[in-house]
Design an enzyme around this catalytic site. Structure first.
Site, mmCIF file in Angstrom:
data_model
loop_
_atom_site.group_PDB
_atom_site.id
_atom_site.type_symbol
_atom_site.label_atom_id
_atom_site.label_comp_id
_atom_site.label_asym_id
_atom_site.label_seq_id
_atom_site.Cartn_x
_atom_site.Cartn_y
_atom_site.Cartn_z
ATOM 1 N N LYS A 208 37.295 43.753 38.946
ATOM 2 C CA LYS A 208 38.216 43.020 38.079
ATOM 3 C C LYS A 208 39.170 44.008 37.437
ATOM 4 C CE LYS A 208 38.487 39.955 34.106
ATOM 5 N NZ LYS A 208 37.765 39.050 33.216
ATOM 6 N N LYS A 261 39.340 40.195 41.724
ATOM 7 C CA LYS A 261 40.262 39.496 40.822
ATOM 8 C C LYS A 261 41.274 40.458 40.250
ATOM 9 C CE LYS A 261 40.029 37.122 36.444
ATOM 10 N NZ LYS A 261 39.262 36.929 35.261
HETATM 11 C C1 PBG Z 1 37.154 36.386 30.631
HETATM 12 C C2 PBG Z 1 37.997 35.963 31.772
HETATM 13 C C3 PBG Z 1 39.373 36.124 31.948
HETATM 14 C C4 PBG Z 1 39.700 35.481 33.131
HETATM 15 C C5 PBG Z 1 38.526 34.989 33.667
HETATM 16 N N1 PBG Z 1 37.482 35.300 32.818
HETATM 17 C C6 PBG Z 1 40.386 36.724 31.067
HETATM 18 C C7 PBG Z 1 40.428 38.158 30.823
HETATM 19 O O1 PBG Z 1 39.660 38.948 31.374
HETATM 20 O O2 PBG Z 1 41.251 38.527 30.004
HETATM 21 C C8 PBG Z 1 41.089 35.365 33.704
HETATM 22 C C9 PBG Z 1 41.314 34.177 34.554
HETATM 23 C C10 PBG Z 1 42.731 33.844 34.830
HETATM 24 O O3 PBG Z 1 43.689 34.523 34.407
HETATM 25 O O4 PBG Z 1 42.918 32.829 35.493
HETATM 26 N N2 PBG Z 1 36.944 37.737 30.548
HETATM 27 ZN ZN ZN Z 2 36.272 38.583 28.584
#
Ligand code: PBG
Ligand code: ZN
Length: 341
Positions: A208, A261
């Site tokens: 991520k 992601k």
């Molecule tokens: C929580 C989370 C996020 C997303 C999924 N789970 C936000 C982040 O990490 O700031 C992003 C999903 C999206 O942008 O569609 N940590």
């Molecule tokens: Zn988070």
């Protein structure tokens, strides 16, 4: 002189020929649809930066889940805006929070629909970071240069364990840690097993990145960090080798599925992960990717069904076996209608 015997166009001349040699296809069974839960009843409010996505109270989420299931989409992923937020993010394991109640209600109404619960602290902490924050001034151990606060990895693991356990207790089939703390897959596996949830799977956001593409989600989930950003724990978009290290660690810690992601700008990473990974691979077509397509479509600048199906199919081509996407409901309808992509 050109060799006129080699004519790849032969196999492209008619729709029937093209469909015979098509290497990748999309199915409604590939999709996972995200839902945003809020307190209250009868709430179904459109999220401004994510057209056609809604904040849903538990009762309305059950109705939405029925639509998802009726289209043949196998799974939803739930996110929540809690009733209250504090430094520790204690509403993350409150069984009365919208996510926990929705999991139970949806599971009861639609036992076959797979429920995935996002595990993270940012929706529940008052400061909006994904873990337990140590303010610089309070903690000498906090490394310098963290920009006003440092997220304590190992203390956060305990909170993530409670969050995941409460979701399993509520009835989630799969928990999906998205926080990017080191060691959280092993920690979550341990607490689940200790409590007898040996069949609750872990879908890890192994890879991520700290991405600007999460912007609209942070409005939707009310989870923007109060200061700084998430670069202390999410990955640098410039790095590829490091992604493979994250992948190896999460496989070793016992993840059942892996997420990469974001998706669109990261398909090289999806491909590389696919080659190294012996687990089902998922990619997350995130909120910013969705918002850009919706904005251009609203202007009439692009052909939305075609662009969405093409993009999702390219994610499959890159190696993803499943896609978490806000387009899932529309894409399922377009596939059922036979839109050519
Ligand atoms: C929580 C989370 C996020 C997303 C999924 N789970 C936000 C982040 O990490 O700031 C992003 C999903 C999206 O942008 O569609 N940590
Ligand atoms: Zn988070």
């Amino acid at each position: 002189m050109l060799n006129q015997k080699l004519r790849p166009r032969r196999m492209r001349l008619t729709p029937a020929l093209r469909s015979m040699v098509r290497e990748t296809t999309l199915s409604v069974r590939d999709f996972i649809y995200p839902l945003f839960l809020v307190p209250g009843t009868g709430v179904r409010e459109e999220i401004p930066s994510m057209p056609n996505c809604f904040h849903l109270s538990v009762d309305m989420a059950v109705e939405e889940a029925r639509k998802v299931a009726a289209l043949g989409i196998p799974a939803i992923e739930v996110f929540g805006i809690p009733e209250y937020k504090d430094e520790q993010g204690s509403s993350a394991w409150d069984m009365e929070s919208p996510v926990q109640r929705a999991i139970t209600a949806i599971k009861q109404a639609l036992p076959e629909l797979v429920i995935i619960a996002d595990v993270c602290m940012c929706e529940y902490t008052s400061h909006g970071h994904c873990g337990l924050l140590v303010r610089d001034e309070e903690q000498q151990a906090a490394p310098r240069g963290c920009g006003g606060g440092y997220v304590d990895n190992d203390a956060t693991l305990k909170l993530l364990q409670k969050n995941a356990l409460s979701q399993a207790e509520a009835g989630a089939d799969i928990v999906a840690p998205s926080d990017m703390m080191d060691g959280r897959v092993a920690a979550i596996r341990e607490i689940l097993d200790e409590h007898g949830f040996i069949n609750t799977a872990i879908m890890s956001y192994a890879i991520k990145y700290a991405s600007g593409y999460y912007g609209p989600f942070r409005d939707a989930a009310d989870s923007a960090p109060e200061f700084g950003d998430r670069r202390q724990y999410q990955m640098d978009p410039a790095n590829r080798r490091e992604a493979m290290k994250e992948l190896e660690l999460d496989m070793a810690e016992g993840a059942d599925m892996i997420i990469v992601k974001p998706a669109m700008a990261y398909l090289d990473i999806v491909r590389e992960a696919k080659e190294r990974c012996n687990l089902p691979l998922v990619t997350y077509n995130v909120s910013g990717e969705y918002a850009m397509v919706k904005a251009a479509a609203a202007q009439g600048w692009i052909d939305e069904p075609r662009i969405v199906l093409e993009t999702l199919n390219c994610m499959k081509r890159a190696g993803a076996e499943m896609i978490i996407t806000y387009h899932a409901l529309d894409a399922a309808k377009w596939l059922n209608e036979g839109v050519v992509y």
